[in-house]
Design a protein around this motif. Sequence first.
Motif, PDB file in Angstrom:
ATOM      1  N   UNK A 314       0.814  -1.211   0.000  1.00 14.62           N
ATOM      2  CA  UNK A 314       0.000   0.000   0.000  1.00 14.62           C
ATOM      3  C   UNK A 314       0.848   1.261   0.000  1.00 14.62           C
ATOM      4  N   UNK A 315       1.919   1.236   0.775  1.00 15.35           N
ATOM      5  CA  UNK A 315       2.837   2.374   0.821  1.00 15.35           C
ATOM      6  C   UNK A 315       3.442   2.645  -0.551  1.00 15.35           C
ATOM      7  N   UNK A 316       3.861   1.577  -1.237  1.00 14.37           N
ATOM      8  CA  UNK A 316       4.442   1.728  -2.571  1.00 14.37           C
ATOM      9  C   UNK A 316       3.403   2.220  -3.574  1.00 14.37           C
ATOM     10  N   UNK A 317       2.215   1.632  -3.533  1.00 12.20           N
ATOM     11  CA  UNK A 317       1.162   2.007  -4.477  1.00 12.20           C
ATOM     12  C   UNK A 317       0.720   3.449  -4.265  1.00 12.20           C
ATOM     13  N   UNK A 326       0.304  10.190   0.054  1.00 14.53           N
ATOM     14  CA  UNK A 326       0.421   8.810   0.499  1.00 14.53           C
ATOM     15  C   UNK A 326       0.591   8.679   2.009  1.00 14.53           C
ATOM     16  N   UNK A 327       1.221   9.675   2.666  1.00 13.64           N
ATOM     17  CA  UNK A 327       1.361   9.599   4.123  1.00 13.64           C
ATOM     18  C   UNK A 327       0.000   9.670   4.801  1.00 13.64           C
ATOM     19  N   UNK A 328      -0.886  10.518   4.279  1.00 13.03           N
ATOM     20  CA  UNK A 328      -2.235  10.634   4.845  1.00 13.03           C
ATOM     21  C   UNK A 328      -3.035   9.359   4.585  1.00 13.03           C
ATOM     22  N   UNK A 329      -2.859   8.780   3.400  1.00 12.96           N
ATOM     23  CA  UNK A 329      -3.563   7.543   3.076  1.00 12.96           C
ATOM     24  C   UNK A 329      -3.098   6.398   3.968  1.00 12.96           C
ATOM     25  N   UNK A 330      -1.784   6.330   4.215  1.00 13.82           N
ATOM     26  CA  UNK A 330      -1.267   5.286   5.094  1.00 13.82           C
ATOM     27  C   UNK A 330      -1.770   5.487   6.519  1.00 13.82           C
ATOM     28  N   UNK A 331      -1.802   6.739   6.967  1.00 15.85           N
ATOM     29  CA  UNK A 331      -2.332   7.019   8.300  1.00 15.85           C
ATOM     30  C   UNK A 331      -3.798   6.651   8.410  1.00 15.85           C
ATOM     31  N   UNK A 332      -4.567   6.954   7.345  1.00 18.81           N
ATOM     32  CA  UNK A 332      -5.979   6.586   7.331  1.00 18.81           C
ATOM     33  C   UNK A 332      -6.184   5.089   7.354  1.00 18.81           C
ATOM     34  N   UNK A 333      -5.320   4.343   6.624  1.00 15.89           N
ATOM     35  CA  UNK A 333      -5.404   2.886   6.634  1.00 15.89           C
ATOM     36  C   UNK A 333      -5.191   2.339   8.036  1.00 15.89           C
ATOM     37  N   UNK A 334      -4.191   2.865   8.732  1.00 14.94           N
ATOM     38  CA  UNK A 334      -3.902   2.394  10.090  1.00 14.94           C
ATOM     39  C   UNK A 334      -5.051   2.711  11.043  1.00 14.94           C
ATOM     40  N   UNK A 335      -5.587   3.937  10.960  1.00 14.29           N
ATOM     41  CA  UNK A 335      -6.688   4.334  11.841  1.00 14.29           C
ATOM     42  C   UNK A 335      -7.914   3.468  11.589  1.00 14.29           C
ATOM     43  N   UNK A 336      -8.196   3.195  10.313  1.00 13.33           N
ATOM     44  CA  UNK A 336      -9.351   2.374   9.970  1.00 13.33           C
ATOM     45  C   UNK A 336      -9.220   0.965  10.525  1.00 13.33           C
ATOM     46  N   UNK A 337      -8.034   0.399  10.416  1.00 11.86           N
ATOM     47  CA  UNK A 337      -7.817  -0.958  10.915  1.00 11.86           C
ATOM     48  C   UNK A 337      -7.970  -0.993  12.431  1.00 11.86           C
ATOM     49  N   UNK A 338      -7.380  -0.010  13.115  1.00 13.68           N
ATOM     50  CA  UNK A 338      -7.442   0.011  14.582  1.00 13.68           C
ATOM     51  C   UNK A 338      -8.878   0.203  15.065  1.00 13.68           C
ATOM     52  N   UNK A 339      -9.644   1.050  14.370  1.00 10.70           N
ATOM     53  CA  UNK A 339     -11.013   1.344  14.809  1.00 10.70           C
ATOM     54  C   UNK A 339     -11.976   0.201  14.503  1.00 10.70           C
ATOM     55  N   UNK A 340     -11.892  -0.342  13.294  1.00  6.80           N
ATOM     56  CA  UNK A 340     -12.894  -1.318  12.859  1.00  6.80           C
ATOM     57  C   UNK A 340     -12.420  -2.764  12.973  1.00  6.80           C
ATOM     58  N   UNK A 341     -11.116  -2.980  12.965  1.00  6.65           N
ATOM     59  CA  UNK A 341     -10.563  -4.335  13.066  1.00  6.65           C
ATOM     60  C   UNK A 341      -9.437  -4.338  14.100  1.00  6.65           C
TER      61      UNK A 341
END
Length: 377
Positions: A314-317, A326-341
């Motif tokens: 994901x970081x590369x893409x 991409x830094x904001x997208x990676x941060x959003x991915x992490x927040x989403x995983x922590x909140x929902x999974x």
Amino acid sequence: MKALSEKLLGGKQGAIALAILAMVLFVIFPLWLDSFRLSMLGKYVTYAFVSVSLVLLWGNGGILSLGQGIFFGLGGYCMAMFLKLEASDPVSTKIQTTPGIPDFMDWNQITALPWFWEPFKSLPLTLILILLIPTLLAFIIGFAMFKRRVGGVYFSIITQAIALILSILIVGQQGYTGGVNGITDLKTLLGWDIRTETAKYVLYYVNVCLLILSIMLARYIITSKFGMLLLAMRDKEERVRFSGYDVSDYKIFVFCVAAMISAIGGAMFTLQVGFMSPSFVGIVPSIEMVICAAVGGRMSLIGAVYGTLLVNFGKTMFSETYPELWLFLMGGLFIAVVMFFPDGLAGVYDKYSKNFKLGELLAKFNKNTVKRIGDML
């Protein structure tokens, strides 16, 4: 023998999960990806060593280290020192003021090889030091912290501080470490050119084999009596201490094992990529490695590997497609995983696999198929 295999493989389900991971890494990705992407995947696999160590340390031991990049970097630097010395033979460096030493030493007017570089002239001794130096540092840090009952957020902050100090030290000692540029221009391993496409494939497979062995080692520890004590210490540390166990000794041991596994990943990173720099020792890579373990599932060794691959792909893409976001997208991915999974990818799999039984589905499919054939006849 059966009990040993169950501990190493984690029973039937663990063996199946490990076999699927091996098939994905050994067969599917090499057939699917070109040599460039496979080389990138090899780099991601080296990060998975740290994720596996964090499952052992953080997921099962409750010890959140924000400085695992320390041990990853030390392992990488040990391997880089050997490769740099091999590339700095007197013939290749004859244009230098002092032939036979690394080029960055010559640029900084150092006229003799420092004493602490001497052991890295030998590959067997280098391999020993790759395991020994990070483990020894982990023992010193662990002994100083755990014997004084320093834990929780304080331990995490201290490991962060140590990572920062070490990266600053490496950058500051440019004449001995290569400074901010790190150790580069690594060409051969015992005369074997590690830059060729064939070498990249070979190193990738060696990398995957070592990762599988590291997973088996971590699984053996987790499924042993020691692993049960780790879980008990994570949940009720005072109760374990009052039961007569020296909690600090167990914490020191698992911290040292985690450091050793991370160092193996660092050494393979140097071989796979061809350089090592202080950017892999500091705070940012250490936190990224924690994110990888959290996304995959901090209680799952296999999940941590998949989480590492997902985060780095994901970081590369994102960086290729959206270089400014991409830094904001990676941060959003992490927040989403922590909140929902909160249990990561492994938690999602465990939740839905209970409702999806492959055996029953296949049996139903076979029954319907037989019935249809009978109707046709």
